[in-house]
Motif scaffolding. Structure first.
Motif, PDB file in Angstrom:
ATOM      1  N   MET A  60      21.964  52.374 -19.298  1.00 19.69           N
ATOM      2  CA  MET A  60      21.675  52.507 -20.786  1.00 19.69           C
ATOM      3  C   MET A  60      21.633  51.178 -21.685  1.00 19.69           C
ATOM      4  SD  MET A  60      23.889  55.907 -21.478  1.00 19.69           S
ATOM      5  CE  MET A  60      24.133  55.727 -23.153  1.00 19.69           C
ATOM      6  N   GLU A  61      22.584  50.154 -21.244  1.00 20.51           N
ATOM      7  CA  GLU A  61      22.944  49.044 -21.796  1.00 20.51           C
ATOM      8  C   GLU A  61      21.399  48.352 -21.521  1.00 20.51           C
ATOM      9  OE1 GLU A  61      25.689  44.949 -21.376  1.00 20.51           O
ATOM     10  OE2 GLU A  61      26.323  47.028 -20.641  1.00 20.51           O
ATOM     11  N   ARG A  62      20.902  48.175 -20.354  1.00 16.86           N
ATOM     12  CA  ARG A  62      19.956  47.670 -20.087  1.00 16.86           C
ATOM     13  C   ARG A  62      18.751  48.111 -20.900  1.00 16.86           C
ATOM     14  NH1 ARG A  62      17.768  49.764 -14.812  1.00 16.86           N
ATOM     15  NH2 ARG A  62      16.879  51.220 -16.257  1.00 16.86           N
ATOM     16  N   ASP A  63      18.525  49.521 -20.997  1.00 18.16           N
ATOM     17  CA  ASP A  63      17.517  49.945 -21.908  1.00 18.16           C
ATOM     18  C   ASP A  63      17.551  49.503 -23.461  1.00 18.16           C
ATOM     19  OD1 ASP A  63      16.358  51.229 -19.524  1.00 18.16           O
ATOM     20  OD2 ASP A  63      17.188  53.290 -20.005  1.00 18.16           O
ATOM     21  N   GLU A  64      18.930  49.464 -23.968  1.00 20.36           N
ATOM     22  CA  GLU A  64      19.179  49.099 -25.158  1.00 20.36           C
ATOM     23  C   GLU A  64      18.629  47.431 -25.242  1.00 20.36           C
ATOM     24  OE1 GLU A  64      23.056  49.621 -26.192  1.00 20.36           O
ATOM     25  OE2 GLU A  64      22.874  51.830 -26.094  1.00 20.36           O
ATOM     26  N   LEU A  65      18.971  46.760 -24.190  1.00 21.88           N
ATOM     27  CA  LEU A  65      18.669  45.206 -24.376  1.00 21.88           C
ATOM     28  C   LEU A  65      16.851  44.976 -24.105  1.00 21.88           C
ATOM     29  CD1 LEU A  65      21.586  43.804 -22.269  1.00 21.88           C
ATOM     30  CD2 LEU A  65      21.143  43.666 -24.521  1.00 21.88           C
ATOM     31  N   ARG A  66      16.393  45.880 -23.381  1.00 22.91           N
ATOM     32  CA  ARG A  66      15.073  46.050 -23.077  1.00 22.91           C
ATOM     33  C   ARG A  66      14.100  46.292 -24.571  1.00 22.91           C
ATOM     34  NH1 ARG A  66      13.472  48.975 -18.188  1.00 22.91           N
ATOM     35  NH2 ARG A  66      14.025  47.278 -17.210  1.00 22.91           N
ATOM     36  N   ASN A  67      14.921  47.135 -25.231  1.00 21.10           N
ATOM     37  CA  ASN A  67      14.266  47.580 -26.620  1.00 21.10           C
ATOM     38  C   ASN A  67      14.322  46.337 -27.779  1.00 21.10           C
ATOM     39  OD1 ASN A  67      13.063  49.359 -28.600  1.00 21.10           O
ATOM     40  ND2 ASN A  67      15.203  49.852 -29.290  1.00 21.10           N
ATOM     41  N   VAL A  69      14.882  43.323 -26.863  1.00 19.96           N
ATOM     42  CA  VAL A  69      13.793  42.123 -26.381  1.00 19.96           C
ATOM     43  C   VAL A  69      12.266  42.439 -26.685  1.00 19.96           C
ATOM     44  CG1 VAL A  69      12.531  40.918 -24.389  1.00 19.96           C
ATOM     45  CG2 VAL A  69      15.222  41.423 -24.428  1.00 19.96           C
ATOM     46  N   SER A  70      11.932  43.675 -26.652  1.00 20.05           N
ATOM     47  CA  SER A  70      10.693  44.045 -27.355  1.00 20.05           C
ATOM     48  C   SER A  70      10.435  43.899 -28.673  1.00 20.05           C
ATOM     49  CB  SER A  70      10.345  45.517 -26.617  1.00 20.05           C
ATOM     50  OG  SER A  70      11.234  46.248 -27.279  1.00 20.05           O
ATOM     51  N   LEU A  71      11.469  44.202 -29.343  1.00 24.22           N
ATOM     52  CA  LEU A  71      11.408  44.160 -30.712  1.00 24.22           C
ATOM     53  C   LEU A  71      11.413  42.593 -31.421  1.00 24.22           C
ATOM     54  CD1 LEU A  71      13.932  47.025 -32.147  1.00 24.22           C
ATOM     55  CD2 LEU A  71      11.390  46.722 -31.980  1.00 24.22           C
ATOM     56  N   LEU A  72      11.865  41.699 -30.375  1.00 22.89           N
ATOM     57  CA  LEU A  72      11.722  40.478 -30.686  1.00 22.89           C
ATOM     58  C   LEU A  72      10.817  39.369 -30.202  1.00 22.89           C
ATOM     59  CD1 LEU A  72      15.683  39.759 -30.682  1.00 22.89           C
ATOM     60  CD2 LEU A  72      14.592  39.749 -32.590  1.00 22.89           C
ATOM     61  N   ASP A  73       9.699  40.224 -29.776  1.00 22.36           N
ATOM     62  CA  ASP A  73       8.478  39.595 -29.099  1.00 22.36           C
ATOM     63  C   ASP A  73       7.993  38.662 -30.275  1.00 22.36           C
ATOM     64  OD1 ASP A  73       6.478  38.743 -27.749  1.00 22.36           O
ATOM     65  OD2 ASP A  73       5.458  40.611 -27.505  1.00 22.36           O
ATOM     66  N   ASP A  80      12.458  44.100 -39.712  1.00 18.87           N
ATOM     67  CA  ASP A  80      13.847  44.604 -40.088  1.00 18.87           C
ATOM     68  C   ASP A  80      14.696  43.832 -39.273  1.00 18.87           C
ATOM     69  OD1 ASP A  80      12.960  46.246 -41.953  1.00 18.87           O
ATOM     70  OD2 ASP A  80      12.690  48.097 -40.779  1.00 18.87           O
ATOM     71  N   LEU A  81      14.550  43.858 -37.716  1.00 16.02           N
ATOM     72  CA  LEU A  81      15.387  43.408 -36.849  1.00 16.02           C
ATOM     73  C   LEU A  81      15.562  41.685 -37.177  1.00 16.02           C
ATOM     74  CD1 LEU A  81      17.282  43.478 -34.580  1.00 16.02           C
ATOM     75  CD2 LEU A  81      15.437  43.357 -33.112  1.00 16.02           C
ATOM     76  N   ALA A  82      14.663  41.164 -37.564  1.00 21.12           N
ATOM     77  CA  ALA A  82      14.509  39.733 -37.735  1.00 21.12           C
ATOM     78  C   ALA A  82      15.067  39.237 -38.970  1.00 21.12           C
ATOM     79  CB  ALA A  82      13.212  39.254 -37.706  1.00 21.12           C
ATOM     80  N   SER A  83      14.992  40.415 -40.189  1.00 20.35           N
ATOM     81  CA  SER A  83      15.867  40.030 -41.107  1.00 20.35           C
ATOM     82  C   SER A  83      17.484  40.134 -40.837  1.00 20.35           C
ATOM     83  CB  SER A  83      15.469  41.058 -42.323  1.00 20.35           C
ATOM     84  OG  SER A  83      16.203  40.944 -43.498  1.00 20.35           O
TER      85      SER A  83
END
Length: 103
Positions: A60-67, A69-73, A80-83
């Motif tokens: 579950m933690e790996r999936d959250e981190l993968r998400n 990372v994909s949002l910070l591409d 929203d995440l960058a802000s």
């Protein structure tokens, strides 16, 4: 002609049988109380259950981190995440904004 006494032969057979019995008892004790015996079976099942739970949490933690990372591409970052990261890491906020950290 004199017959040989059957005593030495019986003593040898008794010694062989006693040795075989001791070997069987040792093998039985090892099957019950050894590292992979019946008594260790319950402990191994408990450890397996704990490890499976740990694997589930890590997945579950790996999936959250993968998400994240994909949002910070850099090619298409989520605004929203960058802000959120800018405000959190650089302490950038307008005076009329209220920032609430939710974990």
């Amino acid at each position: 002609m004199r017959k040989k006494s059957p005593q030495p032969r019986l003593a040898k057979e008794a010694a062989v049988q006693a040795g075989a019995l001791l070997l069987l008892l040792f093998m039985l004790a090892f099957a019950v109380a050894g590292p992979s015996g019946f008594l260790a079976w319950g402990e191994n099942n408990r450890a397996l259950t704990e490890k499976q739970e740990q694997i589930r949490k890590l997945a579950m933690e790996r999936d959250e981190l993968r998400n994240r990372v994909s949002l910070l591409d850099p090619r298409h970052a989520d605004p929203d995440l960058a802000s959120e990261l800018l405000r959190k890491n650089l302490n950038v906020a307008h005076p009329d904004e209220m920032i609430m950290m939710v974990h």
